[in-house]
Design a protein around this motif. Structure first.
Motif, PDB file in Angstrom:
ATOM      1  N   ASP A  77     -29.260  24.893 -42.318  1.00 43.70           N
ATOM      2  CA  ASP A  77     -30.410  24.490 -42.983  1.00 43.70           C
ATOM      3  C   ASP A  77     -31.538  23.570 -42.634  1.00 43.70           C
ATOM      4  O   ASP A  77     -31.587  22.942 -41.482  1.00 43.70           O
ATOM      5  CB  ASP A  77     -30.675  23.040 -44.471  1.00 43.70           C
ATOM      6  N   SER A  96     -32.312  28.513 -45.501  1.00 42.33           N
ATOM      7  CA  SER A  96     -31.306  28.511 -44.431  1.00 42.33           C
ATOM      8  C   SER A  96     -31.608  29.331 -44.030  1.00 42.33           C
ATOM      9  O   SER A  96     -31.938  30.466 -43.825  1.00 42.33           O
ATOM     10  CB  SER A  96     -30.015  29.005 -45.920  1.00 42.33           C
ATOM     11  N   LEU A 107     -32.608  25.889 -49.959  1.00 44.79           N
ATOM     12  CA  LEU A 107     -31.901  25.123 -49.170  1.00 44.79           C
ATOM     13  C   LEU A 107     -29.964  25.003 -49.454  1.00 44.79           C
ATOM     14  O   LEU A 107     -30.612  25.000 -51.113  1.00 44.79           O
ATOM     15  CB  LEU A 107     -32.211  24.144 -48.874  1.00 44.79           C
ATOM     16  N   SER A 108     -29.376  25.080 -48.706  1.00 41.50           N
ATOM     17  CA  SER A 108     -28.047  24.976 -49.918  1.00 41.50           C
ATOM     18  C   SER A 108     -27.705  24.276 -50.442  1.00 41.50           C
ATOM     19  O   SER A 108     -27.009  23.686 -51.503  1.00 41.50           O
ATOM     20  CB  SER A 108     -27.241  25.045 -48.736  1.00 41.50           C
ATOM     21  N   THR A 128     -35.896  22.319 -42.351  1.00 40.18           N
ATOM     22  CA  THR A 128     -37.193  22.125 -42.736  1.00 40.18           C
ATOM     23  C   THR A 128     -38.505  22.712 -42.658  1.00 40.18           C
ATOM     24  O   THR A 128     -38.185  22.396 -40.874  1.00 40.18           O
ATOM     25  CB  THR A 128     -37.712  20.460 -43.472  1.00 40.18           C
TER      26      THR A 128
END
Length: 131
Positions: A79, A22, A128-129, A81
């Protein structure tokens, strides 16, 4: 740029993130309107990830008078990657809506340069959320 062990890569307007997590993205910009027209003008800034606008990320300000110098500041948490990139995109409804830099170095007392925009990207969680 290397921040706390993270190596961010910036190419043109793209800021690539090195690891998943995040992130908080902060934007601030100094703007004004340099036009003789009396009508209200608008300036917008929003977040894009991998070249696509992020839904509900737009911020809109009204510029109501000539030479009104103001600051817009916006923060997003999203978020990302590893390898994704973010961009901050802007739009104005008049070509005289502008991001304004200022160089006061010749003034007294000496002061630092004022950039037109400042962007900060920082990782706030390795999770991540949705995990």
């Amino acid at each position: 740029m290397d921040v706390e062990g993270l190596k961010f890569t910036a190419t043109d307007s793209k800021i690539y993130v090195p690891t998943a997590g995040s992130y908080e993205i902060i934007f601030s910009g100094v703007y004004d309107l340099n036009t003789p027209e009396p009508a209200t003008k608008y300036l917008e800034v929003w977040l894009a990830i991998d070249g696509s606008p992020v839904a509900y990320s737009n911020t809109r300000v009204a510029i109501t008078s000539l030479n009104q110098v103001s600051v817009i500041a916006v923060s997003w948490i999203t978020d990302l990657t590893a390898g994704q990139y973010v961009e901050l995109e802007t739009w104005g409804d008049d070509t005289d809506c502008r991001w304004l830099a200022y160089d006061p170095t010749a003034a007294s007392p000496a002061r630092p340069y004022v950039p037109s925009v400042i962007t900060t990207v920082k990782k706030i969680s390795s999770r991540l959320s949705y995990e």
